[in-house]
Design a protein around this motif. Structure first.
Motif, PDB file in Angstrom:
ATOM      1  N   MET A   1       0.868  -1.276   0.077  1.00 18.87           N
ATOM      2  CA  MET A   1       0.009  -0.023   0.025  1.00 18.87           C
ATOM      3  C   MET A   1       0.911   1.107  -0.024  1.00 18.87           C
ATOM      4  O   MET A   1       2.016   1.278   0.794  1.00 18.87           O
ATOM      5  N   SER A   2       0.431   2.258  -0.797  1.00 19.34           N
ATOM      6  CA  SER A   2       1.342   3.350  -0.808  1.00 19.34           C
ATOM      7  C   SER A   2       0.205   4.586  -0.723  1.00 19.34           C
ATOM      8  O   SER A   2      -0.819   4.588  -1.363  1.00 19.34           O
ATOM      9  N   LYS A   3       0.701   5.580   0.046  1.00 19.69           N
ATOM     10  CA  LYS A   3      -0.319   6.810   0.012  1.00 19.69           C
ATOM     11  C   LYS A   3       0.707   8.033   0.355  1.00 19.69           C
ATOM     12  O   LYS A   3       1.838   7.937   0.716  1.00 19.69           O
ATOM     13  N   GLN A   4      -0.011   9.048  -0.022  1.00 17.94           N
ATOM     14  CA  GLN A   4       0.926  10.365   0.261  1.00 17.94           C
ATOM     15  C   GLN A   4      -0.126  11.467   1.389  1.00 17.94           C
ATOM     16  O   GLN A   4      -1.355  11.493   1.186  1.00 17.94           O
ATOM     17  N   LEU A   5       0.533  11.945   2.162  1.00 20.13           N
ATOM     18  CA  LEU A   5       0.019  13.029   2.930  1.00 20.13           C
ATOM     19  C   LEU A   5       0.802  14.171   2.792  1.00 20.13           C
ATOM     20  O   LEU A   5       1.787  14.402   2.170  1.00 20.13           O
ATOM     21  N   VAL A   6       0.222  15.391   3.297  1.00 18.38           N
ATOM     22  CA  VAL A   6       0.878  16.523   3.088  1.00 18.38           C
ATOM     23  C   VAL A   6       0.650  17.137   4.541  1.00 18.38           C
ATOM     24  O   VAL A   6      -0.282  17.337   5.156  1.00 18.38           O
ATOM     25  N   VAL A   7       1.862  17.409   5.349  1.00 12.40           N
ATOM     26  CA  VAL A   7       2.107  17.934   6.611  1.00 12.40           C
ATOM     27  C   VAL A   7       2.842  19.091   6.728  1.00 12.40           C
ATOM     28  O   VAL A   7       4.028  19.241   6.078  1.00 12.40           O
ATOM     29  N   ASP A   8       2.332  20.110   6.972  1.00 11.05           N
ATOM     30  CA  ASP A   8       3.136  21.675   6.992  1.00 11.05           C
ATOM     31  C   ASP A   8       3.646  21.878   5.749  1.00 11.05           C
ATOM     32  O   ASP A   8       4.631  22.325   5.554  1.00 11.05           O
ATOM     33  N   GLY A   9       2.782  21.441   4.458  1.00 10.63           N
ATOM     34  CA  GLY A   9       3.428  21.644   3.188  1.00 10.63           C
ATOM     35  C   GLY A   9       4.333  20.746   2.752  1.00 10.63           C
ATOM     36  O   GLY A   9       4.833  21.224   1.513  1.00 10.63           O
ATOM     37  N   ILE A  10       4.567  19.752   3.319  1.00 10.27           N
ATOM     38  CA  ILE A  10       5.714  18.766   2.902  1.00 10.27           C
ATOM     39  C   ILE A  10       5.046  17.446   2.487  1.00 10.27           C
ATOM     40  O   ILE A  10       4.299  16.945   3.360  1.00 10.27           O
ATOM     41  N   GLU A  11       5.532  17.109   1.456  1.00 14.15           N
ATOM     42  CA  GLU A  11       4.664  15.694   0.895  1.00 14.15           C
ATOM     43  C   GLU A  11       5.323  14.451   1.717  1.00 14.15           C
ATOM     44  O   GLU A  11       6.558  14.351   1.501  1.00 14.15           O
ATOM     45  N   ILE A  12       4.522  13.755   2.135  1.00 16.66           N
ATOM     46  CA  ILE A  12       4.887  12.381   2.923  1.00 16.66           C
ATOM     47  C   ILE A  12       4.625  11.438   1.999  1.00 16.66           C
ATOM     48  O   ILE A  12       3.383  11.072   1.686  1.00 16.66           O
ATOM     49  N   HIS A  13       5.385  10.301   1.740  1.00 20.85           N
ATOM     50  CA  HIS A  13       5.227   9.130   1.037  1.00 20.85           C
ATOM     51  C   HIS A  13       5.371   8.053   2.219  1.00 20.85           C
ATOM     52  O   HIS A  13       6.234   7.926   2.993  1.00 20.85           O
ATOM     53  N   VAL A  14       4.037   7.378   2.016  1.00 21.27           N
ATOM     54  CA  VAL A  14       3.775   6.311   3.289  1.00 21.27           C
ATOM     55  C   VAL A  14       3.812   5.123   2.123  1.00 21.27           C
ATOM     56  O   VAL A  14       2.791   4.795   1.531  1.00 21.27           O
ATOM     57  N   GLU A  15       4.848   3.963   2.503  1.00 21.18           N
ATOM     58  CA  GLU A  15       4.586   2.812   1.580  1.00 21.18           C
ATOM     59  C   GLU A  15       4.794   1.639   2.634  1.00 21.18           C
ATOM     60  O   GLU A  15       5.655   1.639   3.555  1.00 21.18           O
ATOM     61  N   GLY A  16       3.979   0.522   2.359  1.00 20.01           N
ATOM     62  CA  GLY A  16       4.003  -0.732   3.220  1.00 20.01           C
ATOM     63  C   GLY A  16       2.859  -0.824   4.238  1.00 20.01           C
ATOM     64  O   GLY A  16       2.315   0.303   4.441  1.00 20.01           O
ATOM     65  N   GLU A  17       2.887  -1.848   4.612  1.00 19.57           N
ATOM     66  CA  GLU A  17       1.885  -2.103   5.785  1.00 19.57           C
ATOM     67  C   GLU A  17       2.076  -3.097   6.868  1.00 19.57           C
ATOM     68  O   GLU A  17       1.411  -3.264   7.664  1.00 19.57           O
ATOM     69  N   GLY A  18       3.230  -2.636   7.335  1.00 18.65           N
ATOM     70  CA  GLY A  18       3.998  -3.423   8.585  1.00 18.65           C
ATOM     71  C   GLY A  18       3.182  -2.885   9.663  1.00 18.65           C
ATOM     72  O   GLY A  18       2.744  -1.557   9.895  1.00 18.65           O
ATOM     73  N   THR A  19       3.146  -3.403  10.937  1.00 12.27           N
ATOM     74  CA  THR A  19       2.982  -2.957  12.124  1.00 12.27           C
ATOM     75  C   THR A  19       3.818  -1.776  12.851  1.00 12.27           C
ATOM     76  O   THR A  19       3.179  -1.260  13.652  1.00 12.27           O
ATOM     77  N   GLU A  20       5.050  -1.726  12.189  1.00 19.24           N
ATOM     78  CA  GLU A  20       6.078  -0.935  12.961  1.00 19.24           C
ATOM     79  C   GLU A  20       6.347   0.300  11.756  1.00 19.24           C
ATOM     80  O   GLU A  20       6.249  -0.168  10.546  1.00 19.24           O
ATOM     81  N   THR A  21       6.434   1.294  12.238  1.00 21.03           N
ATOM     82  CA  THR A  21       6.986   2.389  11.054  1.00 21.03           C
ATOM     83  C   THR A  21       8.145   2.724  11.351  1.00 21.03           C
ATOM     84  O   THR A  21       8.744   3.076  12.229  1.00 21.03           O
ATOM     85  N   ILE A  22       8.801   2.909   9.902  1.00 17.88           N
ATOM     86  CA  ILE A  22      10.300   3.621   9.974  1.00 17.88           C
ATOM     87  C   ILE A  22      10.048   4.806   9.421  1.00 17.88           C
ATOM     88  O   ILE A  22       9.623   5.149   8.292  1.00 17.88           O
ATOM     89  N   VAL A  23      10.625   5.749   9.999  1.00 17.69           N
ATOM     90  CA  VAL A  23      10.866   7.209   9.366  1.00 17.69           C
ATOM     91  C   VAL A  23      12.135   7.614   8.850  1.00 17.69           C
ATOM     92  O   VAL A  23      13.105   7.287   9.583  1.00 17.69           O
ATOM     93  N   MET A  24      12.240   7.729   7.911  1.00 17.10           N
ATOM     94  CA  MET A  24      13.625   8.000   7.142  1.00 17.10           C
ATOM     95  C   MET A  24      13.835   9.563   6.777  1.00 17.10           C
ATOM     96  O   MET A  24      13.170   9.950   5.987  1.00 17.10           O
ATOM     97  N   LEU A  25      14.959   9.937   7.397  1.00 16.67           N
ATOM     98  CA  LEU A  25      15.661  11.162   6.998  1.00 16.67           C
ATOM     99  C   LEU A  25      16.877  11.155   6.412  1.00 16.67           C
ATOM    100  O   LEU A  25      17.695  10.496   6.713  1.00 16.67           O
ATOM    101  N   HIS A  26      16.713  11.957   5.110  1.00 20.69           N
ATOM    102  CA  HIS A  26      18.007  12.059   4.576  1.00 20.69           C
ATOM    103  C   HIS A  26      18.866  13.108   4.738  1.00 20.69           C
ATOM    104  O   HIS A  26      18.567  14.086   5.861  1.00 20.69           O
ATOM    105  N   GLY A  27      19.987  13.655   4.048  1.00 22.14           N
ATOM    106  CA  GLY A  27      20.951  14.656   4.457  1.00 22.14           C
ATOM    107  C   GLY A  27      21.172  15.318   2.937  1.00 22.14           C
ATOM    108  O   GLY A  27      20.540  15.461   2.052  1.00 22.14           O
TER     109      GLY A  27
END
Length: 276
Positions: A1-27
């Motif tokens: 499953m994939s979906k997109q949200l917008v939080v504070d004007g930022i596009e958030i990509h959510v992919e997968g359906e696991g019970t745990e969530t990994i939030v990925m931050l780049h540099g």
């Protein structure tokens, strides 16, 4: 499953359906795309959340974000995607700086941390571990990027892309602009929102630290990795790559991450590993 949200004007990509969530931050000088290979593998087991850091999106008006402003945005995003559970942080480069600070301010929201190539980068111990030549290289590239932010416009972006090419950054040049240099400008004291208030990072949750050894200088001190590896549930892995191990050797990187996530409590020893 994939979906997109917008939080504070930022596009958030959510992919997968696991019970745990990994939030990925780049540099720098990357975008959410730097995690493509990790999402492709991890989405079968976890909900993967990624986005381009505030201020790094070339499509948006150029602006700098203070440390507090960045923390507010990250808090809004995590609260929006966490499903009321603590999240796993996967961090690289400036994503480590911001992610470590986020954890220190919001410990109850984080269950585990995967840090990539940045440890105690701004510590005295790291500074002492570098030769004079290495210190000059660090000041040189950081100063150039701070200058590129100050110049701005096409010239600033050209200077930024030139430095990214010199450093071997994998991000496509069309996504790179001077706008993503504001952390270096702030770091040098040239803007409001100084990073001098960063809280020393002391993880109390399981942590995996992966770093590349094929680069001219390290972003951590030997003492830092030794101390981290000695903590229960923590692990340190060196890879035969540059600053971007998750891009250079994605299969090996993913194997290390998955193996650790499946049993973080049993990985206290440090490892020096060759991904041949």
């Amino acid at each position: 499953m994939s979906k997109q949200l917008v939080v504070d004007g930022i596009e958030i990509h959510v992919e997968g359906e696991g019970t745990e969530t990994i939030v990925m931050l780049h540099g720098w000088p990357d975008t959410y795309r730097v995690w493509d290979a990790q999402v492709a593998e991890l989405r079968h087991r976890y909900r993967c959340v990624r986005f381009t850091l505030p201020g790094f999106d070339i499509r948006k008006p150029r602006r700098s974000y203070s440390l507090d402003a960045t923390m507010r945005v990250l808090l809004h995003i995590v609260n929006s995607v966490s499903q009321k559970q603590a999240v796993i942080l996967m961090l690289h480069d400036w994503g480590c700086v911001f992610g470590y600070e986020f954890y220190m301010r919001n410990k109850a929201l984080v269950s585990a941390i995967i840090g990539v190539d940045i440890g105690d980068a701004q510590s005295r111990a790291t500074n002492r571990s570098r030769s004079i030549g290495q210190k000059m290289m660090v000041r040189g590239y950081q100063g150039t990027l701070a200058l590129a932010w100050a110049i701005g416009g096409p010239l600033g972006t050209a200077l930024t892309r030139g430095m990214a090419r010199l450093l071997g950054a994998p991000s496509p040049r069309e996504y790179i602009s001077s706008g993503m240099n504001f952390p270096y400008y702030i770091l040098g004291g040239g803007s409001a929102g100084s990073y001098s208030s960063l809280v020393p990072f002391v993880p109390k949750v399981p942590m995996l630290f992966i770093y590349g050894i094929r680069k001219p200088f390290m972003f951590h001190s030997p003492q830092w990795t030794e101390n981290l590896a000695a903590k229960p549930g923590c692990k340190v892995v060196a890879m035969e790559t540059d600053h971007w191990p998750m891009v250079r050797q994605p299969e090996r990187f993913n194997d290390i991450v998955i193996g650790w996530l499946e049993k973080p409590a049993g990985t206290a020893e440090a490892e020096e590993e060759d991904a041949a």
